[in-house]
Design an enzyme around this catalytic site. Structure first.
Site, PDB file in Angstrom:
ATOM      1  N   GLU A 111       0.843  -1.210   0.000  1.00 13.17           N
ATOM      2  CA  GLU A 111       0.000   0.000   0.000  1.00 13.17           C
ATOM      3  C   GLU A 111       0.866   1.245   0.000  1.00 13.17           C
ATOM      4  O   GLU A 111       2.035   1.194   0.360  1.00 13.17           O
ATOM      5  CB  GLU A 111      -0.856   0.039   1.284  1.00 13.17           C
ATOM      6  CG  GLU A 111      -1.719  -1.173   1.465  1.00 13.17           C
ATOM      7  CD  GLU A 111      -2.398  -1.205   2.830  1.00 13.17           C
ATOM      8  OE1 GLU A 111      -2.436  -0.153   3.516  1.00 13.17           O
ATOM      9  OE2 GLU A 111      -2.874  -2.283   3.195  1.00 13.17           O
ATOM     10  N   LYS A 113       2.048   4.702   1.649  1.00 14.42           N
ATOM     11  CA  LYS A 113       2.108   5.252   3.004  1.00 14.42           C
ATOM     12  C   LYS A 113       1.726   6.725   2.902  1.00 14.42           C
ATOM     13  O   LYS A 113       2.488   7.543   2.386  1.00 14.42           O
ATOM     14  CB  LYS A 113       3.514   5.093   3.585  1.00 14.42           C
ATOM     15  CG  LYS A 113       3.608   5.513   5.038  1.00 14.42           C
ATOM     16  CD  LYS A 113       4.947   5.079   5.628  1.00 14.42           C
ATOM     17  CE  LYS A 113       5.028   5.329   7.123  1.00 14.42           C
ATOM     18  NZ  LYS A 113       4.773   6.691   7.525  1.00 14.42           N
ATOM     19  N   ASP A 115       1.000  10.472   3.949  1.00 11.80           N
ATOM     20  CA  ASP A 115       1.717  11.328   4.890  1.00 11.80           C
ATOM     21  C   ASP A 115       0.765  12.350   5.517  1.00 11.80           C
ATOM     22  O   ASP A 115       0.678  13.496   5.094  1.00 11.80           O
ATOM     23  CB  ASP A 115       2.852  12.039   4.148  1.00 11.80           C
ATOM     24  CG  ASP A 115       3.886  12.560   5.127  1.00 11.80           C
ATOM     25  OD1 ASP A 115       3.825  12.204   6.318  1.00 11.80           O
ATOM     26  OD2 ASP A 115       4.768  13.331   4.687  1.00 11.80           O
ATOM     27  N   TYR A 224      -7.172   2.369   5.998  1.00 11.87           N
ATOM     28  CA  TYR A 224      -6.279   1.281   5.606  1.00 11.87           C
ATOM     29  C   TYR A 224      -6.140   0.144   6.608  1.00 11.87           C
ATOM     30  O   TYR A 224      -5.326  -0.741   6.423  1.00 11.87           O
ATOM     31  CB  TYR A 224      -4.891   1.839   5.278  1.00 11.87           C
ATOM     32  CG  TYR A 224      -4.311   2.786   6.320  1.00 11.87           C
ATOM     33  CD1 TYR A 224      -4.110   2.378   7.632  1.00 11.87           C
ATOM     34  CD2 TYR A 224      -3.961   4.085   5.962  1.00 11.87           C
ATOM     35  CE1 TYR A 224      -3.573   3.239   8.574  1.00 11.87           C
ATOM     36  CE2 TYR A 224      -3.424   4.948   6.897  1.00 11.87           C
ATOM     37  CZ  TYR A 224      -3.233   4.524   8.195  1.00 11.87           C
ATOM     38  OH  TYR A 224      -2.706   5.368   9.120  1.00 11.87           O
ATOM     39  N   LYS A 311      10.488   3.664   3.475  1.00 14.25           N
ATOM     40  CA  LYS A 311      10.418   5.119   3.281  1.00 14.25           C
ATOM     41  C   LYS A 311      11.115   5.513   1.985  1.00 14.25           C
ATOM     42  O   LYS A 311      12.246   5.080   1.722  1.00 14.25           O
ATOM     43  CB  LYS A 311      11.107   5.832   4.453  1.00 14.25           C
ATOM     44  CG  LYS A 311      10.454   5.537   5.792  1.00 14.25           C
ATOM     45  CD  LYS A 311       9.307   6.466   6.061  1.00 14.25           C
ATOM     46  CE  LYS A 311       9.816   7.644   6.811  1.00 14.25           C
ATOM     47  NZ  LYS A 311       9.001   8.141   7.857  1.00 14.25           N
ATOM     48  N   CYS A 406      22.468  44.685  13.289  1.00  7.96           N
ATOM     49  CA  CYS A 406      21.985  44.632  11.911  1.00  7.96           C
ATOM     50  C   CYS A 406      23.162  44.723  10.935  1.00  7.96           C
ATOM     51  O   CYS A 406      23.982  45.631  11.037  1.00  7.96           O
ATOM     52  CB  CYS A 406      21.008  45.787  11.661  1.00  7.96           C
ATOM     53  SG  CYS A 406      20.446  45.853   9.957  1.00  7.96           S
ATOM     54  N   CYS A 409      22.752  48.227   8.974  1.00  8.14           N
ATOM     55  CA  CYS A 409      22.788  49.562   9.559  1.00  8.14           C
ATOM     56  C   CYS A 409      23.433  49.577  10.944  1.00  8.14           C
ATOM     57  O   CYS A 409      23.620  50.641  11.532  1.00  8.14           O
ATOM     58  CB  CYS A 409      21.381  50.151   9.644  1.00  8.14           C
ATOM     59  SG  CYS A 409      20.377  49.390  10.925  1.00  8.14           S
ATOM     60  N   CYS A 424      15.582  44.103  13.156  1.00  7.30           N
ATOM     61  CA  CYS A 424      16.314  45.357  13.232  1.00  7.30           C
ATOM     62  C   CYS A 424      15.260  46.430  13.515  1.00  7.30           C
ATOM     63  O   CYS A 424      14.331  46.611  12.729  1.00  7.30           O
ATOM     64  CB  CYS A 424      17.013  45.650  11.909  1.00  7.30           C
ATOM     65  SG  CYS A 424      17.571  47.363  11.825  1.00  7.30           S
ATOM     66  N   CYS A 430      17.182  52.061   8.221  1.00  7.55           N
ATOM     67  CA  CYS A 430      17.907  50.869   7.754  1.00  7.55           C
ATOM     68  C   CYS A 430      17.609  50.671   6.259  1.00  7.55           C
ATOM     69  O   CYS A 430      16.453  50.471   5.875  1.00  7.55           O
ATOM     70  CB  CYS A 430      17.452  49.670   8.583  1.00  7.55           C
ATOM     71  SG  CYS A 430      18.205  48.127   8.076  1.00  7.55           S
TER      72      CYS A 430
HETATM   73  S1  IVH Z   1      -1.005   0.516   8.841  1.00  6.33           S
HETATM   74  C1  IVH Z   1      -0.604  -1.802  12.646  1.00  6.33           C
HETATM   75  N1  IVH Z   1      -1.118   1.578   6.441  1.00  6.33           N
HETATM   76  O1  IVH Z   1       2.191   5.349   9.012  1.00  6.33           O
HETATM   77  C2  IVH Z   1      -0.630  -1.101  11.330  1.00  6.33           C
HETATM   78  N2  IVH Z   1      -0.244   2.923   8.204  1.00  6.33           N
HETATM   79  O2  IVH Z   1       4.664   4.703  10.671  1.00  6.33           O
HETATM   80  C3  IVH Z   1      -0.912   0.322  11.496  1.00  6.33           C
HETATM   81  N3  IVH Z   1       0.362   5.205   7.516  1.00  6.33           N
HETATM   82  O3  IVH Z   1       0.885   5.441  12.247  1.00  6.33           O
HETATM   83  C4  IVH Z   1      -0.649   1.221  10.390  1.00  6.33           C
HETATM   84  N4  IVH Z   1      -0.243   5.013   5.406  1.00  6.33           N
HETATM   85  O4  IVH Z   1      -0.198   6.950  10.453  1.00  6.33           O
HETATM   86  C5  IVH Z   1      -0.767   1.778   7.722  1.00  6.33           C
HETATM   87  N5  IVH Z   1      -1.346   2.384   4.257  1.00  6.33           N
HETATM   88  C6  IVH Z   1      -0.992   2.583   5.546  1.00  6.33           C
HETATM   89  C7  IVH Z   1      -0.467   3.811   6.006  1.00  6.33           C
HETATM   90  C8  IVH Z   1      -0.088   3.938   7.351  1.00  6.33           C
HETATM   91  C9  IVH Z   1       0.252   5.814   6.342  1.00  6.33           C
HETATM   92  C10 IVH Z   1       0.919   5.860   8.734  1.00  6.33           C
HETATM   93  C11 IVH Z   1       0.111   5.653   9.978  1.00  6.33           C
HETATM   94  C12 IVH Z   1       1.042   4.969  10.956  1.00  6.33           C
HETATM   95  C13 IVH Z   1       2.376   5.305  10.397  1.00  6.33           C
HETATM   96  C14 IVH Z   1       3.375   4.239  10.781  1.00  6.33           C
END
Ligand code: IVH
Length: 667
Positions: A111, A113, A115, A224, A311, A406, A409, A424, A430
């Site tokens: 999946e 991740k 942000d 998710y 990451k 500054c 000046c 400043c 200035c």
């Molecule tokens: S699963 C036990 N799935 O990443 C499993 N987390 O570093 C719980 N996050 O705290 C998380 N996308 O805020 C999961 N597709 C995804 C995610 C995801 C973002 C975040 C989430 C979690 C953090 C973990």
């Protein structure tokens, strides 16, 4: 149909269209029709307070009550995930899983991740009852009121769906790039601090005390994970597909991988493709798909053994810090800037990076000659994220200190309470502050003197053509003076003078903005101009009068009062007035008597005109705009998000509401 039945029917219809629009991206009715239905529902709800329901689609607009966040314990702890940064570590995870399962076959659900910030939602009998932030993982903040404003989170699941009586579902609340950019653009106009990235913006927003503010910021959410044992199937992947059928927004970028190669392929694909997504992602999450296998693998104290995050590499370069210089802006704020040996980073050559302020600079513990890591923050502005301290040697210079005086000046710098920046204080002498104010004055959104640019201002200043060192001097420039500048021909000189001449027609609100009063951005200038109508009235306004104006807070009021108290500013304004610059808004023309004798309250937010414009319209048609509802109020011009307390009062006194469209039609 009774009004009560109509309310229930409208709610069901609106939930359905809301889902089509925000989750499935395939609306079936126009925004206009949706708004009409919503308005009808809100009117009926106002007339029938006994029908109040926290999950009515009308709560999406938020309330102006202050939220207090209660701490709620999580039923299942909200764990975080272990991180990996390269293929090798992903391979290690895959092998650990295989060993943990005694060599049994397994699938990995891959999946994105997202942000943002994680959220836990609880549903009972298909209704959203609670939304809680992760907090410390054991308990979090109850942000239910704010969560209800997020359009893609269902408040009521469709009756025909087969969900458990009670269940929890987790996901990520995020701010799409588009909303993020719009929000920052607005904050810039208001001279408010910008959010560094969509994650900070989402988290700041979800913890905002006013759900009305949250509703305006356009958050989104992807779900998710469904914890617990009441799951529809044994497969995490399948469970999420089922959750999608219940109305939840579940990402389509989700694949079952049957081998490590397929996992890598997913990572490679999204490492590039994520740049085209409407939301920020910072990696990939890999989860063992079978929930029984998840249980076999179990958890460590901090994170599950059955899942891991990979990451994405932020693009990063390492180069040498040559010097830190300090820039003084128009307001006197001093910004430290790192000057580095040029280095390639995501397609551009980077030489300079803002260090923002003294605190951020000191945290980095920079030494001259240090090797520093540079990254593009949110892939936009380069930032120094760290120092390779192990590469320091005899050639490394001393620790970089913030300056005390500054650089332009020599005045001793000051720090105001609660602000990160040093300033400043020598605003009147200035040079970069003086020049900066003239540059602001001529800018497009202010006096719009296009024939002059920043370099020309610099030139005028150096040649002594601005004897008072302010923008009013521009109006005294002569043809002969301009011709005395090298390379300035007659045509050019005439163009400059014409541009200056034309700026005398620029409306008063822009003149007010052009003055460069701290915290008086374009919107505030407009508000002040519309309210006070002339520079002389504004100059006389007291602090108390200023804070009574909607949209004017204490800090703005203090700065406005202080500005007009300063004699140099008084002199500056007198010279602008003498030059013929607009110092008042023209009288509102009387257009009709349609609203004569009517007292009208304006409430909520509007689509066609701003509040100030409606105020003006009311006056132009002979009506009176008043701020609070009383028996004498003729009607309320009601926009979106009208506050519940106002609504209640209007109802109690039997004051009718009129929509924006009806109002305009009447005029
Ligand atoms: S699963 C036990 N799935 O990443 C499993 N987390 O570093 C719980 N996050 O705290 C998380 N996308 O805020 C999961 N597709 C995804 C995610 C995801 C973002 C975040 C989430 C979690 C953090 C973990």
């Amino acid at each position: 149909m009774t009004p009560q039945e109509r309310i229930l029917a409208l709610r069901q219809t609106l939930h359905h269209h809301n889902h089509l629009y925000y989750v499935e991206n395939r609306p079936e009715i126009s925004d206009y029709d949706f708004d009409q239905l919503m308005r009808e529902l809100m009117d009926l709800e106002a007339q029938h307070p006994e029908m109040a329901d926290p999950n009515s689609p009308s709560v999406r607009v938020g309330s102006d009550l202050q939220n207090a966040f209660e701490q709620i314990p999580h039923k299942y702890p909200m764990l975080s995930l272990g991180n990996t940064y390269n293929r090798g570590e992903v391979g290690d995870f895959y092998r650990r899983v295989s060993e943990g399962l005694g060599g049994a076959p397994f699938d990995i659900c891959c999946e994105l991740k997202f942000d943002g910030l994680s959220i836990s939602l609880t549903y009972e009998h298909g209704k959203l009852v609670r939304g809680v932030t992760r907090g410390d993982g054991v308990s979090g903040d109850d942000v239910t009121a704010n969560i209800r404003t997020i359009r893609s989170i269902p408040l009521q699941l469709p009756a025909e769906a087969n969900y458990p009586e009670e269940f929890e579902i987790r996901g990520e609340v995020l701010m799409p790039w588009e909303s993020f950019e719009a929000l920052n653009a607005e904050r810039e106009r208001q001279e408010e601090p910008l959010f560094a990235n969509p994650r900070n913006a989402a988290s700041g927003t979800l913890k905002n005390k006013s759900s009305q503010v949250v509703a305006h910021r356009r958050l989104d959410a992807y779900l998710y994970y469904i914890p617990g044992r009441t799951l529809p199937t044994d497969s995490h992947f399948e469970n999420l597909q089922v959750a999608r059928s219940w109305g939840f927004k579940v990402s389509n970028a989700m694949r079952l991988a049957h081998s490590l190669e397929e996992v890598y392929a997913f990572i490679d694909y999204w490492d590039e493709e994520r740049k085209n997504l409407p939301v920020a992602t910072d990696g990939i999450v890999l989860k063992v798909d079978n929930v029984h296998q998840q249980e076999i693998l179990g958890m460590t104290a901090k994170s599950p053994r059955w899942a891991i995050a990979y990451k994405f590499q932020a693009e990063r370069a390492c180069t040498r810090l040559e010097e830190v210089t300090f820039q003084v802006g128009r307001t006197g704020a001093v910004t430290p800037v790192a000057n580095m040996q040029p280095v390639q980073l995501s397609g551009t050559v980077v030489r300079r990076a803002s260090l923002h302020n003294a605190d951020i600079m000191h945290q980095l513990d920079l030494h001259l000659g240090d090797w520093v890591y540079v990254e593009k923050a949110g892939e936009i502005i380069p930032q120094i994220v760290g120092v390779a301290a192990e590469r320091r040697d005899a050639t490394t210079g001393p620790r970089v200190q913030f300056i005390q005086t500054c650089p332009e000046c020599g005045a001793a710098l000051v720090r105001y309470e609660g602000e990160a920046a040093y300033y400043c204080p020598n605003a009147s002498a200035c040079p970069p502050q003086l020049k900066g104010r003239v540059e602001h004055f001529i800018s497009r959104e202010a006096m719009n003197i296009e024939s002059i640019g920043p370099e020309t201002v610099d030139d005028f200043y150096e040649r002594g053509l601005l004897p008072h060192h302010d923008a009013a001097d521009l109006y005294d420039l002569t043809f002969a003076q301009l011709l005395s500048i090298d390379g300035c021909r007659e045509r050019m000189a005439q163009k400059v003078l014409d541009g200056i001449q034309r700026s005398k027609e620029v409306s008063f609100d822009k003149v007010l903005y052009a003055l460069g009063i701290r915290f008086v951005g374009k919107v505030v200038a407009k508000t002040l101009a519309r309210h006070f109508r002339s520079m002389s009235a504004l100059r006389e306004a007291t602090y108390d009068q200023l804070v009574c104006v909607e949209g004017i807070g204490q800090i703005i009021a203090e700065n406005v009062v202080a500005y007009f108290q300063d004699e140099r500013n008084q002199d500056f304004i007198a010279r602008l007035t003498a030059a013929g610059v607009q110092m008042e808004l023209p009288e509102e023309q009387k257009l009709s008597d349609t609203l004569s004798g009517k007292s009208i309250v304006i409430s909520g937010t509007f689509t066609h005109h701003s509040r100030e414009e409606y105020k003006a319209l009311i006056e132009q048609h002979g009506g009176k705009n008043v701020s609070s509802i009383s028996k004498k109020t003729s009607f309320i011009l009601a926009g979106d998000n009208m506050g519940p307390s106002k609504l209640e009062k209007a109802q109690k006194l039997g004051i009718p509401l009129m929509s924006e469209d009806d109002f305009l039609a009447m005029l």
